[in-house]
Design an enzyme around this catalytic site. Structure first.
Site: not given
Ligand code: GDP
Ligand code: IMO
Ligand code: MG
Length: 481
Positions: A26, A29-30, A54-55, A154, A256, A336-338, A371-372
């Site tokens: 998180d 990357k997306g 989730g991207h 296998r 990941q 949706g987890r915090p 960074l913001d």
């Protein structure tokens, strides 16, 4: 062309770039992949993980969240590929295609015939285990662990099996028979409840018969065959290798993060795929040596983590953590987890540098994101080292002693869980910089923090993401290859 794409394009000798995550996932990357697809990449290949990812991409105030589909999909001239290394769930894929079509994106990616097929029993087992008494890992419940376990064991299926109905049925039955000892022991009501969820077909796969593991094989086949015509199956390894040989510009999109990597992360609180540059290359049909430029993404100067496992710099002051969570919108894009929130961890970044270091290019390039988010904070904390507070403990023949200081993280859960962060304090910055295009646009106090992080971790800061929108990225340095 985005600024980042333009920067890479200045070095035509770079034809394969890999985007990986140096933390717990998180990191954005997306967003970075979407920017590199804006004028640079001709191929974008997702190479590991599955619908656990989730991207998120923001384009002119509209949000797209991708789980399986590569983040180059918003660019019609880019060939998007779901590679061999991916755990592919046809149902999740179909839902994502639908959401993209509603967004006005008609394109569909090519899917490797060798991608690992996520089956309903994988999702069922993942969720039953998470709900069980043996303690949880906090997985995303997308069946990723059981799917890769079957592959290694296998007895897994691949996307190719969807095109061969008899083989699909035979392999599916054999796979379920293998799951019998586990599933037969489970509470049928729990199974019924999980299979009753809409994303698993609202109960159509459930049968009350324990001898068939409570799963109706014919219903699974019927459900999976429905998706077949939505999937453009191809020998993507061959396509990617040919593209590489012809000098096409290829972007490998990681899912990941290094600390969630099966081999190098903080086991057992990891995912089940290879999140390293070499893993991405292999998962796309290439070799690690084919990657001309690895880009490691870090959130800074805070970081996040979802799921269980040690997180040494986690902020215990819940009011502060919640403030950062709200400002950074730190809620899992998949579940949706915090997200758990902590300060930037240099021992982990040094470990990431150690793992990511390559002979070529000698310099490891990083992109810092979000960074913001901490603009206006009086004080920023950065963890420079850990103090180990556990009992003497042997790692690879070396004794870690109580009270010892560690500059580089040791990815051993026993050690990490007993490390106290030692912080240095930095004054924050007040002015916002959401349209910064270069280093000059950043507040000098933030610039100083980035330089400290870069100097201490060994990564060279290539760019800084200053907001969630496409092209809200400032270039900090030239490429050093
Ligand atoms: P990924 O899994 O690495 O692709 O990251 P996620 O999409 O799960 O999480 C990153 C979140 O941060 C998303 O909501 C992005 O829209 C957002 N984001 C990315 N870069 C920035 C940034 O520089 N500033 C802010 N405020 N948000 C960002
Ligand atoms: P992106 O690509 C953050 C975490 C889960 C859990 C562990 C194992 O968006 O960065 P799994 O379902 O994979 O078996 O769960 O890994 N996890 C992620 N955390 N971002 C992700 O992906 C993640 N994918 C898995 O929370 O701790
Ligand atoms: Mg994510």
């Amino acid at each position: 062309m985005s600024r980042l794409a333009d920067l890479i394009a200045q070095k035509p000798e770079i034809t394969t770039v890999a985007v990986t995550d140096g933390q717990f996932g998180d990191t954005g990357k997306g967003k970075i992949v979407d920017e590199l697809a804006s004028g640079w990449a001709q191929f974008v290949v997702r190479a590991n993980g599955g619908a656990n990812a989730g991207h998120t991409i923001w384009v002119m105030g509209r949000k797209v969240v991708l789980h399986l589909i590569p983040a180059g999909i918003l660019h019609p001239d880019v060939v998007n590929i779901i590679g061999t290394g991916v755990a592919f769930d046809p149902r999740a894929f179909s839902a994502e295609l639908k959401a993209l079509a509603e967004f006005g994106v008609p394109s569909t990616p090519l899917v490797s015939h060798c991608a690992k097929l996520v089956l309903p029993q994988h999702i069922l087992m993942d969720r039953l285990r998470e709900a069980g008494a043996d303690g949880t890992l906090g997985t995303t419940g997308r069946g990723i662990g059981p799917c890769y376990t079957d592959h290694v064991g296998r007895c897994g299926l691949t996307v190719n099996d969807l095109s061969n109905p008899d083989e699909l049925a035979r392999k599916l039955r054999a796979n379920l028979a293998e799951k019998m000892p586990f599933l037969r022991e489970q509470d049928p009501e729990k199974i019924k409840a999980i299979l009753g969820q809409e994303e698993l077909g609202s109960g159509e796969l459930f049968t009350p018969k324990p001898d068939s593991c409570f799963l109706d094989v014919d219903a699974i086949i019927a459900q999976y065959r429905q998706f077949e015509n939505q999937i453009t199956v191809a020998n993507t390894d061959e396509i990617v290798r040919t593209a590489r040989d012809e000098g096409a510009r290829i972007l490998l999109e990681g899912a990941q993060g290094l600390m969630l990597d099966l081999k190098h992360g903080r086991y057992p609180y990891v995912t089940c795929s290879d999140c390293t540059v070499d893993g991405l290359a292999r998962g796309a049909g290439l070799s690690g040596e084919d990657v001309d430029l690895p880009l490691t993404i870090f959130k800074a100067p805070y970081m996040t983590c979802v799921g269980m496992g040690s997180f040494p710099t986690e902020i215990e002051d819940e009011v502060l953590a919640e403030e950062i969570r709200k400002r950074g919108n730190e809620y899992g894009a998949t579940t949706g987890r915090p997200r758990r929130v902590g300060w930037f961890d240099l021992p982990l970044a040094r470990y990431a540098h150690h793992c990511c270091k390559r002979r070529k290019p000698v310099v490891s390039h990083a992109i810092f994101t979000k960074l913001d988010v901490l603009t206006g904070f009086e004080l920023i904390k950065i963890c420079f080292e850990y103090e180990y507070e556990g009992p003497n403990y042997n790692v690879a023949g070396r004794w870690i002693r109580t009270g010892e200081r560690l500059q580089t993280a040791i990815p051993d859960e026993f050690v990490l869980s007993q490390c106290q962060p030692i912080y240095k304090y930095f004054p924050g910055w007040k002015t916002s910089f959401s349209s910064a295009k270069t280093r000059k646009g950043l507040p000098w106090r933030l610039e100083e923090i980035i330089d400290v992080i870069a100097h201490e971790s060994g990564f060279m800061p290539l760019a800084a993401s200053v907001g969630p929108e496409r092209d809200q990225t400032a270039i900090l340095n030239e490429l050093c290859i």
